[in-house]
Design a protein around this motif. Structure first.
Motif, PDB file in Angstrom:
ATOM      1  N   ARG A   1       0.828  -1.202   0.000  1.00 28.03           N
ATOM      2  CA  ARG A   1       0.000   0.000   0.000  1.00 28.03           C
ATOM      3  C   ARG A   1       0.864   1.254   0.000  1.00 28.03           C
ATOM      4  NH1 ARG A   1      -1.860  -0.119   4.887  1.00 28.03           N
ATOM      5  NH2 ARG A   1      -3.574  -1.492   4.554  1.00 28.03           N
ATOM      6  N   ASN A   2       1.940   1.245   0.787  1.00 28.30           N
ATOM      7  CA  ASN A   2       2.804   2.420   0.865  1.00 28.30           C
ATOM      8  C   ASN A   2       3.489   2.710  -0.469  1.00 28.30           C
ATOM      9  OD1 ASN A   2       4.159   4.536   2.499  1.00 28.30           O
ATOM     10  ND2 ASN A   2       5.990   3.358   2.010  1.00 28.30           N
ATOM     11  N   LYS A   3       3.899   1.647  -1.168  1.00 28.97           N
ATOM     12  CA  LYS A   3       4.511   1.849  -2.487  1.00 28.97           C
ATOM     13  C   LYS A   3       3.521   2.495  -3.455  1.00 28.97           C
ATOM     14  CE  LYS A   3       7.887  -1.946  -2.303  1.00 28.97           C
ATOM     15  NZ  LYS A   3       8.317  -3.225  -2.912  1.00 28.97           N
ATOM     16  N   VAL A   4       2.281   2.026  -3.425  1.00 29.16           N
ATOM     17  CA  VAL A   4       1.257   2.591  -4.307  1.00 29.16           C
ATOM     18  C   VAL A   4       0.973   4.037  -3.919  1.00 29.16           C
ATOM     19  CG1 VAL A   4      -1.135   2.395  -5.093  1.00 29.16           C
ATOM     20  CG2 VAL A   4       0.223   0.329  -4.732  1.00 29.16           C
ATOM     21  N   LEU A   5       0.849   4.294  -2.605  1.00 31.30           N
ATOM     22  CA  LEU A   5       0.553   5.644  -2.134  1.00 31.30           C
ATOM     23  C   LEU A   5       1.651   6.620  -2.529  1.00 31.30           C
ATOM     24  CD1 LEU A   5      -1.075   7.676  -0.473  1.00 31.30           C
ATOM     25  CD2 LEU A   5       0.100   6.831   1.575  1.00 31.30           C
ATOM     26  N   GLN A   6       2.907   6.252  -2.264  1.00 34.65           N
ATOM     27  CA  GLN A   6       4.011   7.163  -2.588  1.00 34.65           C
ATOM     28  C   GLN A   6       4.124   7.393  -4.091  1.00 34.65           C
ATOM     29  OE1 GLN A   6       5.410   8.879  -0.239  1.00 34.65           O
ATOM     30  NE2 GLN A   6       4.244   7.692   1.271  1.00 34.65           N
ATOM     31  N   THR A   7       3.833   6.365  -4.872  1.00 34.09           N
ATOM     32  CA  THR A   7       3.870   6.526  -6.333  1.00 34.09           C
ATOM     33  C   THR A   7       2.753   7.439  -6.805  1.00 34.09           C
ATOM     34  OG1 THR A   7       4.838   4.330  -6.607  1.00 34.09           O
ATOM     35  CG2 THR A   7       3.802   5.309  -8.543  1.00 34.09           C
ATOM     36  N   MET A   8       1.548   7.274  -6.265  1.00 33.78           N
ATOM     37  CA  MET A   8       0.437   8.129  -6.673  1.00 33.78           C
ATOM     38  C   MET A   8       0.653   9.574  -6.237  1.00 33.78           C
ATOM     39  SD  MET A   8      -1.596   6.506  -8.565  1.00 33.78           S
ATOM     40  CE  MET A   8      -2.804   7.837  -8.650  1.00 33.78           C
ATOM     41  N   ARG A   9       1.422   9.763  -5.190  1.00 36.73           N
ATOM     42  CA  ARG A   9       1.692  11.139  -4.747  1.00 36.73           C
ATOM     43  C   ARG A   9       2.673  11.864  -5.663  1.00 36.73           C
ATOM     44  NH1 ARG A   9       1.599  10.513   1.925  1.00 36.73           N
ATOM     45  NH2 ARG A   9      -0.678  10.733   2.066  1.00 36.73           N
ATOM     46  N   THR A  10       3.264  11.151  -6.612  1.00 32.44           N
ATOM     47  CA  THR A  10       4.074  11.819  -7.639  1.00 32.44           C
ATOM     48  C   THR A  10       3.192  12.305  -8.782  1.00 32.44           C
ATOM     49  OG1 THR A  10       4.519   9.799  -8.911  1.00 32.44           O
ATOM     50  CG2 THR A  10       6.015  10.313  -7.083  1.00 32.44           C
TER      51      THR A  10
ATOM     52  N   LYS B   1     -10.047   1.258   1.355  1.00 33.95           N
ATOM     53  CA  LYS B   1     -11.142   1.968   0.692  1.00 33.95           C
ATOM     54  C   LYS B   1     -10.639   2.944  -0.366  1.00 33.95           C
ATOM     55  CE  LYS B   1     -15.350   3.715   0.255  1.00 33.95           C
ATOM     56  NZ  LYS B   1     -16.478   2.964  -0.330  1.00 33.95           N
ATOM     57  N   GLY B   2      -9.558   3.644  -0.051  1.00 29.65           N
ATOM     58  CA  GLY B   2      -9.059   4.671  -0.961  1.00 29.65           C
ATOM     59  C   GLY B   2      -8.281   4.145  -2.142  1.00 29.65           C
ATOM     60  N   TYR B   3      -8.211   2.809  -2.316  1.00 28.98           N
ATOM     61  CA  TYR B   3      -7.421   2.235  -3.400  1.00 28.98           C
ATOM     62  C   TYR B   3      -8.281   1.397  -4.340  1.00 28.98           C
ATOM     63  CZ  TYR B   3      -3.603   3.662  -0.380  1.00 28.98           C
ATOM     64  OH  TYR B   3      -2.742   4.408   0.402  1.00 28.98           O
ATOM     65  N   ALA B   4      -9.583   1.524  -4.240  1.00 26.89           N
ATOM     66  CA  ALA B   4     -10.490   0.766  -5.095  1.00 26.89           C
ATOM     67  C   ALA B   4     -10.425   1.288  -6.526  1.00 26.89           C
ATOM     68  CB  ALA B   4     -11.919   0.858  -4.564  1.00 26.89           C
ATOM     69  N   ALA B   5     -10.908   0.485  -7.453  1.00 34.34           N
ATOM     70  CA  ALA B   5     -10.812   0.823  -8.874  1.00 34.34           C
ATOM     71  C   ALA B   5     -11.479   2.149  -9.203  1.00 34.34           C
ATOM     72  CB  ALA B   5     -11.434  -0.302  -9.710  1.00 34.34           C
ATOM     73  N   ASN B   6     -12.620   2.437  -8.543  1.00 37.63           N
ATOM     74  CA  ASN B   6     -13.331   3.670  -8.872  1.00 37.63           C
ATOM     75  C   ASN B   6     -12.530   4.914  -8.490  1.00 37.63           C
ATOM     76  OD1 ASN B   6     -13.887   2.983  -6.063  1.00 37.63           O
ATOM     77  ND2 ASN B   6     -15.302   4.702  -6.063  1.00 37.63           N
ATOM     78  N   VAL B   7     -11.642   4.792  -7.472  1.00 33.91           N
ATOM     79  CA  VAL B   7     -10.792   5.927  -7.092  1.00 33.91           C
ATOM     80  C   VAL B   7      -9.788   6.223  -8.206  1.00 33.91           C
ATOM     81  CG1 VAL B   7      -9.081   6.769  -5.428  1.00 33.91           C
ATOM     82  CG2 VAL B   7     -11.048   5.425  -4.639  1.00 33.91           C
TER      83      VAL B   7
ATOM     84  N   VAL C   1     -17.182  -4.411   0.827  1.00 32.99           N
ATOM     85  CA  VAL C   1     -18.124  -4.191  -0.276  1.00 32.99           C
ATOM     86  C   VAL C   1     -17.370  -3.937  -1.569  1.00 32.99           C
ATOM     87  CG1 VAL C   1     -20.006  -2.745  -1.120  1.00 32.99           C
ATOM     88  CG2 VAL C   1     -19.848  -3.288   1.314  1.00 32.99           C
ATOM     89  N   ASP C   2     -16.315  -3.090  -1.497  1.00 33.13           N
ATOM     90  CA  ASP C   2     -15.511  -2.808  -2.692  1.00 33.13           C
ATOM     91  C   ASP C   2     -14.864  -4.068  -3.235  1.00 33.13           C
ATOM     92  OD1 ASP C   2     -16.013  -0.107  -2.903  1.00 33.13           O
ATOM     93  OD2 ASP C   2     -14.446   0.436  -1.483  1.00 33.13           O
ATOM     94  N   GLU C   3     -14.360  -4.927  -2.324  1.00 34.43           N
ATOM     95  CA  GLU C   3     -13.751  -6.178  -2.764  1.00 34.43           C
ATOM     96  C   GLU C   3     -14.766  -7.043  -3.491  1.00 34.43           C
ATOM     97  OE1 GLU C   3     -11.922  -8.196   0.493  1.00 34.43           O
ATOM     98  OE2 GLU C   3     -10.797  -6.446   1.136  1.00 34.43           O
ATOM     99  N   LEU C   4     -15.976  -7.109  -2.929  1.00 35.70           N
ATOM    100  CA  LEU C   4     -17.021  -7.926  -3.548  1.00 35.70           C
ATOM    101  C   LEU C   4     -17.369  -7.396  -4.928  1.00 35.70           C
ATOM    102  CD1 LEU C   4     -19.102 -10.191  -3.371  1.00 35.70           C
ATOM    103  CD2 LEU C   4     -20.656  -8.584  -2.230  1.00 35.70           C
ATOM    104  N   ILE C   5     -17.482  -6.051  -5.046  1.00 34.76           N
ATOM    105  CA  ILE C   5     -17.806  -5.449  -6.340  1.00 34.76           C
ATOM    106  C   ILE C   5     -16.727  -5.753  -7.368  1.00 34.76           C
ATOM    107  CG2 ILE C   5     -18.076  -3.241  -7.544  1.00 34.76           C
ATOM    108  CD1 ILE C   5     -19.444  -2.178  -5.018  1.00 34.76           C
ATOM    109  N   GLU C   6     -15.451  -5.611  -6.969  1.00 39.51           N
ATOM    110  CA  GLU C   6     -14.365  -5.889  -7.909  1.00 39.51           C
ATOM    111  C   GLU C   6     -14.338  -7.354  -8.300  1.00 39.51           C
ATOM    112  OE1 GLU C   6     -10.384  -4.529  -7.706  1.00 39.51           O
ATOM    113  OE2 GLU C   6     -10.911  -2.695  -6.655  1.00 39.51           O
ATOM    114  N   ASP C   7     -14.574  -8.241  -7.318  1.00 38.98           N
ATOM    115  CA  ASP C   7     -14.561  -9.670  -7.626  1.00 38.98           C
ATOM    116  C   ASP C   7     -15.700 -10.037  -8.559  1.00 38.98           C
ATOM    117  OD1 ASP C   7     -12.374  -9.985  -6.076  1.00 38.98           O
ATOM    118  OD2 ASP C   7     -13.431 -10.764  -4.324  1.00 38.98           O
ATOM    119  N   MET C   8     -16.867  -9.400  -8.358  1.00 37.51           N
ATOM    120  CA  MET C   8     -17.994  -9.661  -9.252  1.00 37.51           C
ATOM    121  C   MET C   8     -17.688  -9.144 -10.651  1.00 37.51           C
ATOM    122  SD  MET C   8     -21.194  -8.725  -6.763  1.00 37.51           S
ATOM    123  CE  MET C   8     -22.378  -8.860  -8.103  1.00 37.51           C
TER     124      MET C   8
END
Length: 426
Positions: A273-282, A332-338, A384-391
């Motif tokens: 998560r930290n790698k993704v967060l720091q990358t998105m902050r660029t 929550k803040g890393y779901a596809a819709n974000v 809920v987000d996990e279920l939506i993505e899996d569906m």
């Protein structure tokens, strides 16, 4: 040596990514050409950004004015700073950027040391630097540099990787054997918590897995079929039932693997998560930029879109550790819709919100050690987000009529019926 080139309009993002590494002690500045240097002999992001922006004419027609490249020697290479500086100079000169302002960073945040180069794709008059056949010319340059400096050739690296990660090749025959080998290797090495995440891993090998359910004589059957695909995910061969491959790849085995994975990945999630967060902050402007920057962190990202171009799924994969995680599983803040919202409007970056992502990250790290009943509404929403993505992933790699599912089961059940008949006769 492998070169990865990207073009972007986000000069600040490209520089911020590298200067952040310098601030953390994970990178150093090797070389700067045609850029302002302070009296103390230092280069700051503010000065470099101002210098480069001043050289881009206001009426410039080129949209993606930034050149960003990483040069990656073989992991076994241990090159001196002087050698890396010389390689960077010769590479830029030969590619046509010798007279351009550029800055070279050496990254040492991962085991494989490599360099990044940020420059401009336009000159002071706004004329675009020739980028015709750029990647082809880049490959010729790196080949020449490998010979000159006696480096391990990138061709050997590629061949080794190809042997380690073979795709299904319809031309070779023995499809069932190929599929069996890939599936067993993946199930042994990777941890995943859903069939969607497993499918993302298998897609690298031109393979997909789908669940089939059927009722026969009042009894319900659950099973899996493995389907060879092309590079775009289209089915190219008859599905192979898991039971035809052998032990350890069927429905029960995969379900057990997913259950064990849920516990095994918990302590590993914060680092990813930290790698993704720091990358998105660029603030990467494009999905390609995000992919390249995560690759440098040792992560592979696979983004799935529907026909309308909306991102409905995003999965982060650590091939070395053998982990595949849907974005929603990070929080929550890393779901596809974000990510869909961000790439639809990159000027607004929610990942820069410290009040939201700082506290959320801390709470999610703590959630690995608390009882589910203690999770607040925000963490519960992740389920809920996990279920939506899996569906949504249920339709991943689905390319048309699925009548073959029923046909496969009918053949399987007919075989079972014949076996029962023979047993009764004896």
């Amino acid at each position: 040596m492998i070169a990865k080139i990207s073009s972007t309009e986000n000069l600040g993002g490209a520089l911020r990514y590298n200067f952040k590494k310098v601030e953390k002690g994970e990178a150093s500045i090797l070389l700067a050409a045609e850029l302002y240097q302070s009296k103390e002999g230092r280069y700051t992001m503010e000065d470099v950004l101002a210098d480069m922006e001043a050289l881009i004419p206001k009426n410039c027609r080129t949209k993606k004015t930034v050149f960003h490249c990483s040069l990656n020697p073989h992991p076994d290479e241990k090159l001196s700073d002087e050698t890396l500086m010389q390689i960077a100079k010769e590479y830029m000169e030969t590619l046509g950027y010798g007279n351009q302002p550029y800055i070279v960073f050496k990254h040492n945040d991962i085991a494989r040391e490599h360099i990044h180069i940020v420059s401009l794709r336009v000159d002071g008059e706004g004329k675009k630097i020739n980028d015709r056949f750029e990647k082809r010319r880049s490959k010729q340059i790196t080949d020449t540099l490998e010979r000159k400096y006696d480096l391990i050739p990138s061709s050997k690296v590629s061949n080794k990787e190809e042997v380690e990660t073979p795709k299904v090749d319809m031309g070779k025959g023995n499809i069932k054997e190929q599929v069996a080998s890939i599936v067993r290797t993946v199930l042994k090495h990777y941890r995943f918590c859903s069939l969607g995440e497993l499918n993302v891993v298998l897609s690298k090998y031109n393979l997909a897995v789908e669940e089939v359910k059927m009722e026969f004589r009042g009894k319900k059957y659950d099973g899996l079929v493995y389907v060879p695909t092309d590079d775009k995910g289209g089915k190219v061969s008859t599905p192979i039932h898991a039971s035809d491959i052998g032990h350890g790849v069927g429905y029960t085995a995969v379900q057990n693997r997913m259950q064990k994975s849920k516990q095994a990945i918990k302590p590993l999630i914060p680092a990813i998560r930290n790698k993704v967060l720091q990358t998105m902050r660029t603030s990467p402007k494009t999905e390609e930029e995000l992919q390249q920057r995560l690759e440098e962190q040792g992560l592979r990202v696979v983004i799935r879109k529907n026909e309308g171009g909306r991102i409905y799924g995003i999965t982060f994969i650590d091939d070395k550790e053998g982990i595949a995680l849907n974005g929603s599983r990070l929080g929550k803040g890393y779901a596809a819709n974000v990510f869909n919202g961000y790439f639809s409007n990159p000027t607004h970056n929610p990942f820069l919100d410290e009040t939201q992502y700082g506290s959320l990250s801390a709470r999610l790290d703590q959630s690995a050690t608390v009882h589910p009943s203690q999770l607040n509404t925000e963490e519960s929403d992740n389920l809920v987000d996990e279920l939506i993505e899996d569906m949504a992933d249920g339709s991943f790699l689905s390319t048309g009529n699925d009548d073959w599912k029923e046909a496969a089961w009918q053949r399987k059940l007919r075989k079972l019926s014949k076996v029962n008949i023979r047993r009764r006769k004896h």
